[in-house]
Design an enzyme around this catalytic site. Structure first.
Site, PDB file in Angstrom:
ATOM      1  N   LYS A  93     -28.806  12.975 -24.265  1.00 42.88           N
ATOM      2  CA  LYS A  93     -27.681  13.892 -24.494  1.00 42.88           C
ATOM      3  C   LYS A  93     -26.473  13.099 -24.995  1.00 42.88           C
ATOM      4  O   LYS A  93     -26.226  11.982 -24.507  1.00 42.88           O
ATOM      5  CB  LYS A  93     -27.353  14.606 -23.171  1.00 42.88           C
ATOM      6  CG  LYS A  93     -26.400  15.792 -23.279  1.00 42.88           C
ATOM      7  CD  LYS A  93     -26.271  16.491 -21.918  1.00 42.88           C
ATOM      8  CE  LYS A  93     -25.316  17.668 -21.937  1.00 42.88           C
ATOM      9  NZ  LYS A  93     -25.244  18.340 -20.623  1.00 42.88           N
ATOM     10  N   SER A 108     -26.912  23.033 -16.135  1.00 40.16           N
ATOM     11  CA  SER A 108     -27.013  22.608 -17.539  1.00 40.16           C
ATOM     12  C   SER A 108     -28.304  21.928 -17.939  1.00 40.16           C
ATOM     13  O   SER A 108     -28.526  21.696 -19.125  1.00 40.16           O
ATOM     14  CB  SER A 108     -25.842  21.682 -17.899  1.00 40.16           C
ATOM     15  OG  SER A 108     -24.678  22.440 -18.083  1.00 40.16           O
ATOM     16  N   SER A 159     -25.711  23.348 -20.824  1.00 41.23           N
ATOM     17  CA  SER A 159     -25.117  22.642 -21.939  1.00 41.23           C
ATOM     18  C   SER A 159     -26.051  21.643 -22.609  1.00 41.23           C
ATOM     19  O   SER A 159     -25.836  21.279 -23.746  1.00 41.23           O
ATOM     20  CB  SER A 159     -23.861  21.902 -21.476  1.00 41.23           C
ATOM     21  OG  SER A 159     -24.198  20.917 -20.520  1.00 41.23           O
TER      22      SER A 159
END
Lengths: 486, 474
Positions: free
Chosen positions: A68, A167, A143
């Site tokens: 990420k 997330s 997310s």
């Protein structure tokens, strides 16, 4: 050459038998990353050069993965999917990245997230929206959107994300893959761009539970750079993953999943999801779990989401106050220092992020703090106490990860509905208490994946992985990638 | 007339190997940005790691100032935007400061006063800014240096008291070895809160804050100026505005910076990255054990137990090492008054002259004690003793050796002295006559002659006594 949709065990075996080299694996992942980039937008940065391998041999040696874009990677652009960091190249490595590098895992790219990890839609990145591999008209959720999509697409066998409210676990559910976040402190947060420090967890996406255990075994351990990190428990979670679970007790929250509570709701998708959930419960019982419904005060459940918003926005406002464009990041114009910072932040953030900062600031203000911030902390304490009480009797909480399948872009949700307040937000319990929590695919509704979540006692990552592994075995959605992409 | 009320906020940088929340070196450097890490720059993803040495030194300071210590170490965030604050918040302590409700004794012109300490907390220093007309430069060397802030009660009533407090506080830091406390290096900085109230009123006046005054001398000047300024306003029937002012050391005046009305809300909340750490009694006692007796305590002891004057006692305690040297001589059995006298006159003179510290000199407390004993035992004269001490300091030789080598010893044998006395009296009949006629001060001349004959070795007191006796006989 066709390995990226395989499990870590399978790829390991191929590498060890010299059927494939890590160079070729990297090339395959790199090619897939490029192939799907325009359609799904998983990556902010795709690496076209394989990083030098200086590792000892581990289970992950030579295996590609996605990271990420809110983990600090020295010399590699790290944007947190925000304009204010669109050109930011870190000077140090996050502990997670360092450990993966030491383990020989091969970074394929930095994945797209909701800006600064705030949001659950995968639609707010500065480089555009991320699409769901099962249905391009739908969200993958966020997310950790790019990481979820990359694993669901079979670009990489695993990808690292971060989980502050849900997330990792929510997008994993929408992508039909496994999403796990271990106990708070099990994995160092050093180098993970902070959203809400007391809730932030490192988590990851895999296509089966055992892979999640492998990664946990590599990443866990105390880090002298993170004072909240836990001393290593000396266990190898993968060793106990197949332990007997007969007699293990699970509970679910009645208020959230009782069909009676949704009598007035004519959403067939919700009803189908709940029906499937009860089917899964039956399966669990068949393999030896005891499962019971437990009642938790509805007022407390209704307070979860607002409390999460209060705590996370407050912490986020403070954590992101370093983004002024002064020591690093995109600089603003202006005649005075105030003007420069003001413009950097005004131009650098999207509306949603600014709204959360303003909210967080308001919540922390002297006159509001007691009512909004400290009361949210009390709600947090109450639900954690309640959970710990229940964990005296039960080994885990089992719930539908979401009340339905991935939403379509532009879908409106009623944020004050029971479904939204409780069923879509119970995962924050795992963040409030730092409990280990895993989502695994549990079937399909209208051809789209649904998922169940298991949350266990703090420190008992091994038990959670073990229970999930056994259920996964029975459910038989192991190692799936999105239909139609292959 | 108005009564002056002063409270101080003092910042002091702690002396530690590394910074308070990062591993960068904590050192004073004129090379900008040479001791800076990712943590000090507040780069995304960094986390603070508490420096235990800083915690210990802050607790030690709090205990030395008689403060109550907390049950656990806890930090808070103070949120505000400023270019010298890279994270956008400062890690500090509000909820549970290292010390609360303490005091420090001061003495101004012989009068004792207890200055209340409201709190002492540990925090990180900010970066420093240098302004150059159209632009400013940021030096992050200072970013993250451990800092303690001490807030006093508003209980001082003159510039002299404020200064005495600052000096006493500095000595606490130096005695406890927590800081070098040099104000010229910015290691000790001070804000002053000052208000004036009617002499017989109980109503506090309006408070004015003077920020970041860079030397103790300037604290005194700033207070004096501010007293004058506020007095003039009040006497002409005006009202003092509540505000923050700064002191300009060029023209020695204070200038308004900002109104207090629009005070900033710092939105304090508990730092989530530093888990609270419980403090055990054992841990605290270990730290407390390392606090030495402080200036105030030592002065009183020297005055009451050793009969020293406040003046001499104050000189001896200026530096801990000197006080310890002095105490060591007493432990060895030296006469306190003589020891004090010789240290303050000879040794400190020597230290000043050669810019030495007392730990640098060759003469140990034991050597000094032996020398004092030789004088007490009349082996050598007091005058000789001082000569030997000078020599011992400059030539780095043991006093006993010097005495021996130079054949320096005192003649205390009656017969020997008598021989010299008789000779001198015989050689100076006119002087003897003068003495007999009442001009008794000529005796000094006669003593001098005896000393000359004995090469300074005759005991002066004995010599004088014997001259008198012999003249009586003539």
């Amino acid at each position: 050459m066709d390995y990226m949709d395989k499990s870590i065990d399978e790829i390991r075996k191929a590498l060890d038998n010299n059927e494939i080299t890590s160079e070729k694996l990297f090339k395959e992942a790199n090619a897939l990353a490029h192939k799907y980039q325009e359609e799904y937008n998983c990556f902010v940065t795709i690496l076209d050069e394989k990083e030098e391998d200086t590792s000892n041999k581990t289970i992950l040696s030579g295996i590609p993965y996605g990271l990420k874009d809110n983990f600090s990677t020295k010399g590699i652009l790290t944007t947190a999917s925000s304009n204010i960091l669109k050109d930011y190249v870190p000077v140090y490595d996050a502990t997670v990245y360092k450990k993966l590098k030491q383990a020989g895992a091969v970074l394929v790219g930095k994945t797209v997230l909701d800006e600064l990890a705030m949001g659950g839609t995968g639609t707010t990145a500065h480089t555009g929206i991320v699409r769901n591999p099962w249905d391009k008209t739908r969200m993958i959720g966020g997310s950790s959107a790019g990481s979820a999509a990359a694993v669901a697409l079979g670009i990489v066998p695993f990808a690292i994300g971060s989980d502050t409210g849900d997330s990792v676990r929510k997008p994993a559910a929408f992508g039909g893959v496994v999403g796990f976040k271990p106990t708070y402190g099990r994995i160092s947060r050093y180098g993970l761009f902070a959203f809400a420090s007391s809730l932030d967890h490192v988590g990851y996406f895999t296509r089966n539970v055992k892979d999640a255990a492998y990664i946990t075994d590599i990443l866990k351990g105390q880090d002298e750079l993170d004072m909240t990190s836990l001393p290593d428990d000396g266990k190898k979670y993968v060793d106990t993953i197949d332990n007997e679970i007969k007699g293990r007790k699970l509970f679910y929250i009645k208020e959230a999943v009782d069909l009676e509570n949704y009598k007035d709701n004519d959403d067939p998708e919700l009803k189908e999801t709940l029906k499937k959930f009860y089917e899964t419960i039956e399966l669990c019982k068949q393999i030896g779990f005891e499962v019971e419904g437990v009642s938790i005060d509805r007022k407390l459940l209704n307070a979860l989401y607002p409390s999460y918003i209060a705590i996370s926005c407050a912490e986020a406002t403070s954590n992101n106050a370093n983004l002024t464009g002064i020591p690093f990041g995109s600089r603003g114009d202006g005649k005075s220092i105030e003007e420069i910072m003001f413009n950097a932040r005004t131009n650098g953030f999207s509306e949603l992020v600014k709204r959360r900062f303003v909210l967080g600031s308001l919540i922390l203000q002297k006159e509001n703090q007691e009512k909004l911030f400290l009361n949210a902390g009390r709600v947090r304490r109450m639900i954690v106490d309640k959970m710990n009480k229940l964990f005296e009797k039960y080994d885990g909480l089992i719930m539908p990860t979401s009340g339905g399948v991935a939403p379509k872009f532009g879908d409106k949700t009623d944020r004050l509905s029971d479904r939204y307040l409780i069923l879509e937000n119970h995962l924050v319990i795992g963040n409030f208490g730092g409990f280990p929590s895993i989502s695994i695919p549990s079937g399909f509704v209208n051809g789209l994946p649904i998922s169940i979540n298991i949350t266990g006692r703090v420190f008992e990552d091994d038990v959670v992985l073990n229970m999930a592994y056994k259920i996964e075995e029975k459910l038989n959605y192991k190692n799936q990638i999105a239909k139609g992409v292959k | 007339m108005y009564k002056v009320v002063i409270g101080l906020e003092v910042h002091c940088e702690l002396q530690t190997n590394s910074k308070v929340f990062s591993s960068s070196k904590n050192t004073y450097s004129s090379d900008p940005n040479s001791h800076v890490s990712a943590v000090d720059l507040g780069l995304p993803g960094v986390l603070p790691v508490t420096n235990e040495e800083a915690v210990k030194k802050a607790l030690k300071s709090a205990m030395a100032l008689n403060c109550k210590t907390p049950d656990e170490i806890l930090f808070d965030r103070k949120n505000y935007f400023y270019p010298d604050l890279p994270k956008g918040f400062q890690i500090t302590q509000v909820t549970k400061p290292m010390g609360k409700n303490g005091y420090l004794m001061i003495n101004v012109d012989g009068t004792d006063k207890k200055v209340g300490i409201r709190q002492l907390h540990l925090e990180e220093d900010t970066a420093s800014l240098d302004h150059y007309g159209s632009y400013s430069l940021i030096d992050y060397n200072r970013s993250g240096i451990p800092l303690i802030e001490i807030v006093t009660e508003p209980c001082m009533n003159s510039a002299e008291e404020a200064l005495a407090f600052l000096e006493a506080l500095r000595s606490v830091f130096l005695y406890c070895e927590v800081s070098e406390a040099k104000s010229d290096k910015g290691q000790m900085r001070c804000d002053v809160n000052i208000s004036l109230m009617e002499e017989n009123s109980t109503k506090m006046g309006t408070k004015v804050e003077i920020k970041n005054i860079n030397s103790f001398g300037n604290v005194k000047e700033a207070i004096k100026y501010e007293i004058k300024r506020q007095t003039e306003i009040l006497q002409s029937g005006g009202t003092v505005v509540q505000e923050t002012r700064r002191y300009d050391d060029e023209d020695m005046k204070t200038y308004s910076m900002r109104n207090k009305v629009d005070a900033i809300d710092y939105k304090y909340y508990v730092e989530p990255n530093l888990v609270p750490v419980k403090l055990s009694n054992e841990y605290l006692e270990e730290i407390r054990k390392e606090i030495p007796p402080l200036q105030y305590e030592r002065i009183n002891k020297y005055m009451t137990d050793y009969g020293l004057s406040r003046y001499d006692a104050t000189i001896l305690v200026k530096e801990k090492a000197i006080a310890e040297y002095f105490e060591e001589t007493i432990k060895e059995g030296a006469d306190p008054k003589l020891s004090s006298n010789w240290i303050t006159s000879v040794i400190l003179g020597h230290l000043n002259k050669y810019e030495l510290s007392i730990t640098d000199i060759f003469v140990t407390p034991k050597m000094l004690t032996n020398l004092i004993k030789m004088v007490n035992d009349k082996v050598i004269s007091s005058k000789q003793g001082k000569e030997v001490l000078y020599k011992a300091l400059t030539e780095e030789k043991e006093p006993a050796v010097i005495v021996k080598e130079s054949g320096m010893k005192q003649i205390v044998d009656d017969n020997v002295i008598e021989k010299f006395v008789l000779e001198v009296l015989d050689e100076n009949p006119n002087v003897v006559l003068q003495y007999k006629n009442g001009k008794t001060n000529v005796i000094d001349f006669l003593v001098g002659q005896v000393m000359k004959k004995s090469r300074g070795q005759a005991n002066p007191a004995m010599t004088m006594k014997m001259i008198k006796e012999q003249i009586e006989k003539r």
